[in-house]
Motif scaffolding. Structure first.
Motif, PDB file in Angstrom:
ATOM      1  N   PHE A  24       0.834  -1.197   0.000  1.00  0.00           N
ATOM      2  CA  PHE A  24       0.000   0.000   0.000  1.00  0.00           C
ATOM      3  C   PHE A  24       0.871   1.249   0.000  1.00  0.00           C
ATOM      4  O   PHE A  24       1.841   1.336   0.746  1.00  0.00           O
ATOM      5  N   LEU A  25       0.486   2.213  -0.818  1.00  0.00           N
ATOM      6  CA  LEU A  25       1.224   3.461  -0.967  1.00  0.00           C
ATOM      7  C   LEU A  25       0.336   4.626  -0.561  1.00  0.00           C
ATOM      8  O   LEU A  25      -0.830   4.689  -0.948  1.00  0.00           O
ATOM      9  N   TYR A  26       0.902   5.508   0.237  1.00  0.00           N
ATOM     10  CA  TYR A  26       0.230   6.765   0.601  1.00  0.00           C
ATOM     11  C   TYR A  26       1.058   7.900   0.014  1.00  0.00           C
ATOM     12  O   TYR A  26       2.286   7.903   0.123  1.00  0.00           O
ATOM     13  N   GLN A  27       0.386   8.836  -0.630  1.00  0.00           N
ATOM     14  CA  GLN A  27       1.082  10.008  -1.182  1.00  0.00           C
ATOM     15  C   GLN A  27       0.342  11.263  -0.743  1.00  0.00           C
ATOM     16  O   GLN A  27      -0.872  11.371  -0.888  1.00  0.00           O
ATOM     17  N   MET A  28       1.116  12.216  -0.216  1.00  0.00           N
ATOM     18  CA  MET A  28       0.589  13.534   0.146  1.00  0.00           C
ATOM     19  C   MET A  28       1.337  14.550  -0.696  1.00  0.00           C
ATOM     20  O   MET A  28       2.558  14.466  -0.840  1.00  0.00           O
ATOM     21  N   GLN A  29       0.603  15.446  -1.310  1.00  0.00           N
ATOM     22  CA  GLN A  29       1.273  16.519  -2.018  1.00  0.00           C
ATOM     23  C   GLN A  29       0.466  17.799  -1.909  1.00  0.00           C
ATOM     24  O   GLN A  29      -0.754  17.779  -1.799  1.00  0.00           O
ATOM     25  N   THR A  30       1.191  18.904  -1.899  1.00  0.00           N
ATOM     26  CA  THR A  30       0.524  20.198  -1.885  1.00  0.00           C
ATOM     27  C   THR A  30       0.433  20.679  -3.318  1.00  0.00           C
ATOM     28  O   THR A  30       1.316  20.440  -4.127  1.00  0.00           O
ATOM     29  N   ARG A  31      -0.657  21.320  -3.621  1.00  0.00           N
ATOM     30  CA  ARG A  31      -0.898  21.807  -4.989  1.00  0.00           C
ATOM     31  C   ARG A  31      -1.573  23.170  -4.935  1.00  0.00           C
ATOM     32  O   ARG A  31      -2.157  23.545  -3.932  1.00  0.00           O
ATOM     33  N   THR A  32      -1.522  23.833  -6.050  1.00  0.00           N
ATOM     34  CA  THR A  32      -2.316  25.049  -6.238  1.00  0.00           C
ATOM     35  C   THR A  32      -2.991  24.940  -7.592  1.00  0.00           C
ATOM     36  O   THR A  32      -2.515  24.258  -8.489  1.00  0.00           O
ATOM     37  N   THR A  33      -4.115  25.589  -7.727  1.00  0.00           N
ATOM     38  CA  THR A  33      -4.805  25.652  -9.013  1.00  0.00           C
ATOM     39  C   THR A  33      -5.285  27.080  -9.217  1.00  0.00           C
ATOM     40  O   THR A  33      -5.317  27.885  -8.289  1.00  0.00           O
ATOM     41  N   SER A  34      -5.673  27.362 -10.435  1.00  0.00           N
ATOM     42  CA  SER A  34      -6.164  28.707 -10.729  1.00  0.00           C
ATOM     43  C   SER A  34      -7.491  28.987 -10.040  1.00  0.00           C
ATOM     44  O   SER A  34      -7.866  30.133  -9.848  1.00  0.00           O
TER      45      SER A  34
END
Length: 177
Positions: free
Chosen positions: A134-144
């Motif tokens: 099992f893989l957990y991924q956290m990432q921060t993002r921005t969108t318009s």
């Protein structure tokens, strides 16, 4: 809002890997430096309301540094030899950054990633193993359309098939008889 196109990425990297053992645990440290080129598209709308999407090419440039520590823990043998079951865990942190002269609006805190994995594997023969978990991924993002960075949490399964042949004999000099 779903974009009608994908912004692809081309990535070149160099990495340093260090392996060692602590008792039965096989540890690996990986430090990777990435040069990332992402594609950009421009949308234009004419007076009739028809929208045209133009591919501007891979003009966005960023860098990223990643550090991963992983551990393989043999279960039914003392070492990772053929026919050995093992537990595998790893944790990785990735931080992106860009040249402020090229990307003045780039913010590091909006470009963080974290990945964690836990699973089981089987060493089939010396150079071949398979791992599932099992893989957990956290990432921060921005969108318009967002007011600022938001955190995205992704969960999934991870399957890897590894083939790591021993090529050390290729570089050894043959002894003269």
């Amino acid at each position: 809002y779903k974009k009608p196109y994908a912004n692809d990425e081309c990535r070149v990297y160099s990495q340093l890997i260090y392996k060692h053992h602590v008792g039965r645990v096989h540890l690996q440290h990986r430090l990777r430096y990435e040069w990332r080129f992402t594609q950009q598209h421009t949308a234009t709308t004419d007076s009739l309301g028809n929208t045209t999407i133009a591919d501007d090419g891979f003009i966005n440039y960023k860098n990223r540094i990643r550090y991963r520590i992983s551990a393989n823990i043999p279960i039914n043998n003392k070492t990772l030899e053929p026919k050995t079951w093992y537990i595998r865990v790893w944790d990785e942190l990735a931080v992106a950054f860009a040249d402020p002269r090229v990307s003045p609006t780039f913010k590091v805190e909006e470009n963080l990633q974290h990945r964690a994995f836990i699973g089981a594997g089987y060493q089939i023969i010396k150079p071949i193993s398979i791992t599932l978990g099992f893989l957990y991924q956290m990432q921060t993002r921005t969108t318009s359309y967002s007011l600022g960075p938001y955190v995205e949490h992704n969960f999934g399964t991870y399957l890897s098939f590894n083939f790591s042949p021993d090529l050390s004999n290729i570089f050894k000099k043959k002894k003269k008889e």
